[in-house]
Design an enzyme around this catalytic site. Sequence first.
Site: not given
Ligand SMILES: *Cc1c(COP(=O)(O)O)cnc(C)c1O
Length: 391
Positions: A48, A102, A174, A199
Amino acid sequence: MSSRKKGVNTICTHVGEIKDEQFKGAISPLYMSTSYAFEDVEVKRYPRYFNTPNQVALSQKIAALEHAEAALIFGSGMAAISTALLAFLGTGDHVVLQKTLYGGTYNFINEEFPKYGIEYSFTEGLEAHDFEAKIQENTKVVFIETPSNPLLTITDLKAIAQIAKKNGLVSMIDNTFASPINQNPIDFGIDVIIHSATKYMGGHSDICAGAVASTQENIERISQLAKNLGGSLSDHTVWLLERSIKTMGIRVKAQNSNAQHMAEYLEAHSEIDRVYYPGLPNHPDHVLAKAQMKGFGGMLSFELNADYDASLFQKSLQLIKPSMSLASVESTVISPTLASHALLSPEERKSQGIADGLIRFSVGIEEPEDLITDIEQALKSVRSNKMAATH
Ligand SMILES: *Cc1c(COP(=O)(O)O)cnc(C)c1O
């Protein structure tokens, strides 16, 4: 060793790997310990605290991929996003947010920020002046997402970085949809780079993780809060993610090329009304995308003709899977109207440009000819269903 910067696939494969001194194995050993000897008082290792051997090794790889000084690995993309935002925002502060974000980020902000007394404004558009218009005296952060979900809009990285510098704000992105293979926002002056590693970094629909990359100073600030919030990732998953990233470069390049192929095929199709893909010359921000991206990515969206039912089309696909997530080696589709944006009213969807026939397409690494065959047979099946219903 020469000081020449390593190529991206070499970074993916080798940077940060832990040498197996004991057995000379080819890959990083996995250290699952949650307890480390206390002798070395300078480094108190604990999962952690985000500083186990595997966590540190993977952080180095992700930092190198994003041209950053340092990085942190999280238990999910949302853990990365929430921790990064809260590290720079407190009661009475304000953040300027890109209009389309998102869904999870949008929910986090709308549901949690009022509890902390953090103010926020969404922009009206995506131009530099739309962001400037929302800056207040107490603004501390500007947050963008490009390419965006699901319409693949492009935000100008350099312009946002300049606005942030001029106004003393921390700029955050992001960068999930692009992946570090296609876009390195630090090169354009963006401060904090965030990924849902679920992703493209994971890439096989079997890992949930997140990452943040930035300067050493910013990462120290974020890690202070991260320890308190506790959103760390298990070393076992860290180790799996390290393996996945080794092939990220070749996966994403194959996905770029397949998505371009599919976008061109769909655009020429008489039963498809519209295609949203930054790699198409008629995308409104194609020139900007070309200037700031190394590849246009594996995500695109398209609109079926009004007489095609999105739900029926998805059900008729045999190879391409209708599914929630994205960016994996297998192609998936989702209808924003039926899934990610189902809770919005029809008017809200319309104002965001989301048509009922819109299909978001995460293009995988299959042969494009097989994807085309699948789409053709699905369209045919929807057509014959309709004929049967009208006769
Ligand atoms: C999936 C996604 C997230 C969130 O990610 P998690 O791993 O599901 O918490 C944030 N931003 C974008 C653009 C995403 O596709």
